[in-house]
Write a protein that holds these residues in place. Structure first.
Motif, PDB file in Angstrom:
ATOM      1  N   THR A  25       0.841  -1.201   0.000  1.00  0.00           N
ATOM      2  CA  THR A  25       0.000   0.000   0.000  1.00  0.00           C
ATOM      3  C   THR A  25       0.880   1.257   0.000  1.00  0.00           C
ATOM      4  O   THR A  25       0.589   2.228  -0.696  1.00  0.00           O
ATOM      5  CB  THR A  25      -0.944  -0.011   1.226  1.00  0.00           C
ATOM      6  N   THR A  53      -4.799  -3.683   4.420  1.00  0.00           N
ATOM      7  CA  THR A  53      -5.671  -3.741   3.258  1.00  0.00           C
ATOM      8  C   THR A  53      -6.643  -4.905   3.404  1.00  0.00           C
ATOM      9  O   THR A  53      -6.244  -6.018   3.717  1.00  0.00           O
ATOM     10  CB  THR A  53      -4.820  -3.924   1.988  1.00  0.00           C
ATOM     11  N   ASP A  57      -6.131  -2.105  -2.874  1.00  0.00           N
ATOM     12  CA  ASP A  57      -6.009  -0.680  -3.170  1.00  0.00           C
ATOM     13  C   ASP A  57      -5.937  -0.580  -4.682  1.00  0.00           C
ATOM     14  O   ASP A  57      -5.475  -1.497  -5.354  1.00  0.00           O
ATOM     15  CB  ASP A  57      -4.720  -0.103  -2.583  1.00  0.00           C
ATOM     16  N   THR A  77      -3.178  -3.459  -5.244  1.00  0.00           N
ATOM     17  CA  THR A  77      -2.439  -4.243  -4.248  1.00  0.00           C
ATOM     18  C   THR A  77      -3.380  -5.306  -3.723  1.00  0.00           C
ATOM     19  O   THR A  77      -4.594  -5.128  -3.718  1.00  0.00           O
ATOM     20  CB  THR A  77      -1.962  -3.431  -3.022  1.00  0.00           C
TER      21      THR A  77
END
Ligand SMILES: Nc1nc2c(ncn2[C@@H]2O[C@H](COP(=O)(O)OP(=O)(O)OP(=O)(O)O)[C@@H](O)[C@H]2O)c(=O)[nH]1
Ligand SMILES: [Mg+2]
Length: 406
Positions: A25, A53, A57, A77
């Motif tokens: 990230t 996350t 992302d 990601t």
């Protein structure tokens, strides 16, 4: 990779992969910070609980013109936590290249290796190979005292023989060079209708060739659904719904069934996309709670294991379903704030249904079947609400279905 010759546009999907907390990230955040405004779109992150996350992302990027074609990159990601295996697989779908962000710290060596193996396994399910897909390994966190020598890391982790870079993503060092290197490898691939590449293709066996040329059965906005993924989805849905004694090792579906299943997968993808735009995700606790509620059907967890084993389902399949249910629940609450009232089934409705269908109940009185009728009516109403919701999503989406490929 999508090439639009009319618009002279190439669109590539690049996925940042790697173990939890390795800095994926952070890479995207730095890119978002450093790239001039006109070249980037908005960064979307679905993260809570200490910025881990949860889904992925996303950052769209315009890398300018290459050989007269404007090149767009969609950067994603994956969530690194071991728990989110099914999400990682989904995000990887249709990837044109991967940046593997490794954590250089000695104590993270095993996690790096495990994550790269996980990548290898997930790519394999899409018919892709680790040493064939454009791959860059970024040795991140070079600033930390326990960072291993890159030679050592290369020996221990880089068994695919990928190109590597060094980075201190948190300081912004090495982030853009990694991206540029990956982008150039991907774009080289695009240009590699050169003699060398063709010889390589010609040497491949027909099976390998078929595997390599990924076939898509549909595209939903920016996401493409590969045939491999669709087939897996079909098997999983069949196993979730089947009566356990009748499980086939590999269920063959009629063309009509396949069409229906593809419609439902398209809905699933639309749902995830919509959730992303609403910043809605499912936390591990919420998913766990769903699974717990489901396993209440059984007396002990052993029975749940038995249920999964009989249906040849994995815990991942179940988590996928649970995640979907959590998200559906939240979206419904989001779009229909008064959902409780809307789903409320009154006694008079129950009685009305009972009277109209009294012969279905084999002589049982209203009291005896009330709960059952209520649940059925509620379900029907929920389905109608969802149907309207999906219809609306579809109206605003660009969906292409390649029926001949399914
Ligand atoms: N010291 C140091 N810390 C870093 C570096 N890069 C990232 N970090 C830190 O590592 C932590 C995790 O970074 P993230 O980018 O959220 O990691 P991630 O890979 O997205 O993690 P998941 O989403 O859980 O998979 C954050 O606190 C970052 O600031 C680095 O090069 N050096
Ligand atoms: Mg992250």
């Amino acid at each position: 990779m999508q090439i639009n010759y009319a618009k002279k546009e190439v669109s590539c999907k690049l996925v940042y992969y790697g173990p939890g907390m390795s800095g994926k990230t952070t890479n995207l955040e730095i890119i978002h910070e450093k790239v001039p405004n006109q070249n980037k779109g908005e960064m979307t992150s679905i993260a809570t609980e200490g910025d881990r996350t949860l889904f992925f992302d996303f950052l769209p990027l315009d890398l300018g013109k290459v050989r007269g074609m404007s090149t767009k990159f969609q950067l994603y990601t994956v969530p690194g936590q071991v728990y989110y295996s099914s999400t990682r697989k989904l995000v990887l779908q249709g990837a044109d290249g991967v940046i593997f962000v490794a954590d250089s710290q000695a104590e993270k060596l095993a996690e790096n290796i495990e994550s790269l193996k996980d990548l290898e396994k997930n790519l394999d399910e899409y018919g892709l190979k680790l040493n064939e897909i454009p791959l860059v390994i970024q040795w991140n966190k070079r600033d930390l005292p326990s960072a291993m020598d890159v030679e050592e890391l290369d020996k221990e982790v880089n068994w695919p023989g990928a190109a590597t870079t060094e980075a201190v993503a948190a300081m912004g060092d090495g982030v853009l060079p990694t991206l540029k290197l990956a982008a150039s490898i991907i774009l080289d691939r695009l240009n590699s209708k050169e003699p060398g590449a063709e010889t390589k293709t010609a040497k491949m066996s027909p099976e390998d060739k078929a595997k390599k040329e990924e076939v898509y059965v549909a595209s939903v906005n920016a996401d493409k659904i590969s045939r491999g993924y669709f087939n897996q989805y079909c098997q999983a849905q069949y196993r979730l719904a089947a009566k356990s004694d009748e499980i086939d090792d590999f269920k063959k579906f009629s063309p009509e069934d396949k069409s229906k299943l593809l419609e439902s997968l398209v809905n699933h993808v639309l749902l995830l996309q919509d959730a992303k735009s609403r910043n809605i995700g499912a936390s591990p606790d919420e998913v766990e709670a769903q699974i717990n509620a489901f396993s209440k059907r059984f007396n002990s967890s052993g029975d749940l294991d038995g249920y999964l084993a009989k249906r040849k389902l994995s815990m991942d399949n179940l988590r996928n379903e649970a995640t979907k249910n959590v998200i559906i629940g939240k979206i419904i609450k989001d779009i229909i704030p008064d959902v409780k009232t809307k789903l409320h089934v009154s006694d008079s409705e129950i009685a009305e249904y009972y009277n109209a269908n009294v012969n279905k109940f084999g002589g049982k009185d209203l009291e005896g079947v009330k709960a059952h009728v209520k649940a059925g009516l509620k379900n029907k109403r929920k389905k109608a609400l969802l149907g309207a919701f999906f219809l609306k999503l579809r109206e605003n989406a660009i969906i292409e279905v390649y029926k001949d490929k399914i």
